[in-house]
Design a protein around this motif. Structure first.
Motif, PDB file in Angstrom:
ATOM      1  N   THR A  16      28.027 -64.943 -10.436  1.00  0.00           N
ATOM      2  CA  THR A  16      27.622 -65.804 -11.424  1.00  0.00           C
ATOM      3  C   THR A  16      27.041 -67.101 -10.811  1.00  0.00           C
ATOM      4  OG1 THR A  16      29.884 -66.538 -11.286  1.00  0.00           O
ATOM      5  CG2 THR A  16      29.372 -65.363 -13.075  1.00  0.00           C
ATOM      6  N   GLU A  17      26.373 -67.867 -11.435  1.00  0.00           N
ATOM      7  CA  GLU A  17      25.238 -68.773 -10.821  1.00  0.00           C
ATOM      8  C   GLU A  17      26.083 -69.972 -10.298  1.00  0.00           C
ATOM      9  OE1 GLU A  17      25.222 -68.137 -13.974  1.00  0.00           O
ATOM     10  OE2 GLU A  17      23.242 -67.876 -14.791  1.00  0.00           O
ATOM     11  N   GLU A  18      27.203 -70.726 -10.611  1.00  0.00           N
ATOM     12  CA  GLU A  18      27.609 -71.789  -9.846  1.00  0.00           C
ATOM     13  C   GLU A  18      28.453 -71.086  -8.672  1.00  0.00           C
ATOM     14  OE1 GLU A  18      27.050 -74.715  -9.856  1.00  0.00           O
ATOM     15  OE2 GLU A  18      28.869 -75.726  -8.877  1.00  0.00           O
ATOM     16  N   TYR A  19      29.146 -70.026  -8.760  1.00  0.00           N
ATOM     17  CA  TYR A  19      29.771 -69.414  -7.781  1.00  0.00           C
ATOM     18  C   TYR A  19      28.672 -69.127  -6.583  1.00  0.00           C
ATOM     19  CZ  TYR A  19      32.109 -66.107  -4.677  1.00  0.00           C
ATOM     20  OH  TYR A  19      32.747 -65.527  -3.481  1.00  0.00           O
ATOM     21  N   ASN A  20      27.545 -68.493  -7.063  1.00  0.00           N
ATOM     22  CA  ASN A  20      26.546 -68.349  -5.839  1.00  0.00           C
ATOM     23  C   ASN A  20      26.009 -69.652  -5.264  1.00  0.00           C
ATOM     24  OD1 ASN A  20      26.404 -65.491  -6.085  1.00  0.00           O
ATOM     25  ND2 ASN A  20      24.987 -65.428  -7.545  1.00  0.00           N
ATOM     26  N   ARG A  21      25.813 -70.699  -6.079  1.00  0.00           N
ATOM     27  CA  ARG A  21      25.642 -71.985  -5.434  1.00  0.00           C
ATOM     28  C   ARG A  21      26.437 -72.459  -4.146  1.00  0.00           C
ATOM     29  NH1 ARG A  21      24.926 -73.767 -11.083  1.00  0.00           N
ATOM     30  NH2 ARG A  21      23.033 -72.777 -11.294  1.00  0.00           N
ATOM     31  N   GLY A  22      27.793 -71.948  -4.429  1.00  0.00           N
ATOM     32  CA  GLY A  22      28.833 -72.466  -3.280  1.00  0.00           C
ATOM     33  C   GLY A  22      28.868 -71.268  -2.271  1.00  0.00           C
TER      34      GLY A  22
END
Lengths: 164, 417
Positions: free
Chosen positions: A103-109
């Motif tokens: 998912t997008e936000e997890y991937n940012r982390g």
């Protein structure tokens, strides 16, 4: 990050026991052993997407699925960067990227964690952390947008940018 | 009260059950859990039979038609009567509490007249007694939404959602930009024109403010838009990555992921930015914080144990505690406004699903295909993205309505309360 000896562990255990009667108060303090090496302040105008950062001088470090571990097989790339940094005074931005399987936000982390893992590997090679910024783009800007299995592997990467 | 140590073979779920029953657990470092339990033997026996619950089936809770209040919407008079009637019918239909029927079979009649930016709304019962009579002013959509929410609150004592707003990321313009719309996806407009990467929006209470992550400066920074004035400020731009801000229920602070200290962790800061207080300290990636309705706790995702899982922590700091999601990959939690449930994204078998878990115990259950679920303020509806659509799911009836499409790839919705 593993414990080198048991002393801090015992001290914290003692601290925790001592504070046992207070209700659920956290025993840790800022700057404790769970920190990485803090990032230096940003340099004005130096952005991974801007013209003042040279990209493509070094090979990107690749990662396994959902992993932030710099594999032994990738260490040669890190060593090449460390060697160049020892011979130059230029600073570095490491940009972390992921595939599109999270998912997008997890991937940012996760992208940030990859950039930080490569930074940590450079610090272990003797390069000052004060010379290395990080940035995460998560699953944006894929190196290969095709969506195939091999594209996903190519997209899980950390790229190096040299600040001019 | 006896004090002892837990048996070595305690499972994680059992540890949690005990921990939620008042046992204290302090997390000292990744993989090093020092537990200082205080419990009675009877307390132990009570929780020993529990085992992790993994549910893969779709939701089966349905509401019989007879459980819903029967309503008839009579066409409103006045110059804007038709426009208001259409929005009102749609609102009352999506609300889920009503069965729209012909007048003769209705328990309540909804009607009135609308013209010149004003709506005189009226609800009568089957004997003709007035249940609700009120005047609203605004655009035809605004007055219809306000009236619809009053109908819901008057007839069902539940909060209406028709006046709420949603925001989301869409790629229609060629880059990821933030869009704002009514809760039903209508009346949408693009908020940002950065032509960069604008993502992870969070609407504050009453949709007064919106925080998002923007790459305008080359790094992910958190920007805040005052939606009344349109003014925008960069509020968090520490070294590294700053992302995933969630505005607190009181609209004064936010929780977000920051990496300035060398690791992506959850921090709290005020809406004006300034100093940030660090909440988590692990070797893993912490992301996507969501507030409890009282603003005293947060749930977030962390991969400190390998794959991402959900954890809960007090906003004042302290030890974190795992919330059993029942799946190997759990991200993007959203805490329900009634405080009882959490919705989140599950990845399994290469695809994404929306799951819901009761916080009192039990595992999660899959309720839809898709990702990034967010709760409406009635804790009955979820909005989530699936491909290029945003869908509205009524958890009580199982009904799914597509509310946004045709704007390119759509993702990361947020819903005001």
């Amino acid at each position: 990050m593993k414990f080198q000896n048991k002393l801090p562990y015992l001290l914290l255990a003692a601290f925790t026991l001592a504070s046992c009667k207070t209700q659920d108060r956290y025993a840790g303090v800022d700057g404790d052993f769970i920190n990485g090496v803090p990032l230096p302040d940003r340099q004005d105008g130096a952005s991974f997407l801007g013209g003042n950062v040279a990209k493509g001088s070094f090979q990107p470090v690749q990662f396994g699925y959902d992993s932030d571990k710099v594999a032994d097989s990738e260490m040669g790339k890190v060593e090449a960067v460390a060697l160049a940094m020892r011979r130059s005074s230029a600073d570095l931005i490491i940009a972390g990227f992921t595939d599109q399987r999270g998912t997008e936000e997890y991937n940012r982390g996760l992208g940030e964690q990859r950039a930080l893992a490569v930074r940590q590997a450079l610090i272990a090679q003797g390069i000052s952390g004060g010379r290395i910024q990080t940035v995460s783009f998560g699953e944006e800007l894929p190196a290969d947008p095709s969506g195939s299995e091999s594209a996903a592997a190519v997209n899980r990467r950390a790229e190096f940018g040299v600040i001019r | 009260m006896k004090r002892t140590t837990p048996p070595r073979n305690i499972s994680r779920a059992q540890a949690e059950a005990v921990s939620s029953a008042g046992m204290r657990r302090r997390k000292l470092a990744a993989g090093y859990l020092l537990r200082l339990p205080r419990y009675t033997l009877a307390g132990w026996l009570l929780f020993l039979p529990l085992s992790p619950v993994v549910a893969e089936e779709a939701a089966t809770i349905t509401v019989r038609k007879g459980d819903r209040v029967s309503l008839a919407v009579t066409p409103l008079g006045g110059s804007s009567g038709d426009a208001v009637t259409s929005v009102l019918r749609h609102d009352l239909d999506l609300a889920g509490w009503f069965q729209l029927v012909p007048e003769a079979r209705a328990s309540y009649l909804v009607g009135g007249s609308a013209s010149g930016g004003a709506l005189q709304g009226k609800v009568t019962d089957s004997r003709g007694s007035i249940v609700l009579a009120k005047t609203y002013t605004g655009s035809h959509r605004e007055v219809a939404h306000q009236f619809a929410d009053d109908v819901v609150e008057t007839l069902t004592s539940n909060l209406g959602m028709a006046t709420t707003k949603i925001a989301f990321v869409a790629t229609a313009s060629g880059s990821k930009e933030i869009y704002l719309a009514d809760y039903d996806g209508k009346n949408s407009r693009r908020l940002t024109s950065d032509e960069s990467i604008s993502v992870a929006p969070s609407l504050g209470p009453g949709a007064a403010q919106l925080a998002y992550t923007g790459y305008l400066g080359g790094y992910p920074d958190v920007y805040l838009i005052d939606l009344a004035s349109g003014a925008r400020k960069k509020v968090v731009s520490s070294p590294g990555t700053n992302s995933g801000a969630a505005i607190s229920p009181d609209g004064r602070g936010m929780a977000l992921t920051m990496s300035k200290d060398g690791n992506p962790e959850i921090y709290l800061t005020s809406l004006r930015g300034g100093s940030a207080r660090r909440l988590t300290r692990t070797r893993g990636v912490e992301s996507s914080p969501t507030w409890s309705p009282d603003g005293r706790q947060l749930i977030y995702s962390s991969d400190e144990g390998g794959r991402p899982q959900l954890f809960r922590i007090a906003a004042g700091g302290g030890a974190s505690r795992r919330v059993g999601g029942g799946f190997a990959y759990c991200t993007d939690p959203s805490w329900s406004p009634d405080g009882k449930k959490v919705a989140y994204t599950v990845r399994s078998g290469g695809s994404f699903s929306v799951a819901v878990m009761e916080l009192g115990g039990g595992g999660g259950r899959i309720v839809a295909s898709g990702q990034n679920p967010v709760w409406g303020r009635n804790a009955r509806h979820l909005i989530y993205n699936l491909g290029s659509n945003l869908n509205l799911l009524d958890l009580q009836s199982g009904r799914i309505t597509t509310i946004v499409s045709g704007l390119g790839k759509v993702s990361e919705p947020t819903w005001s309360h």
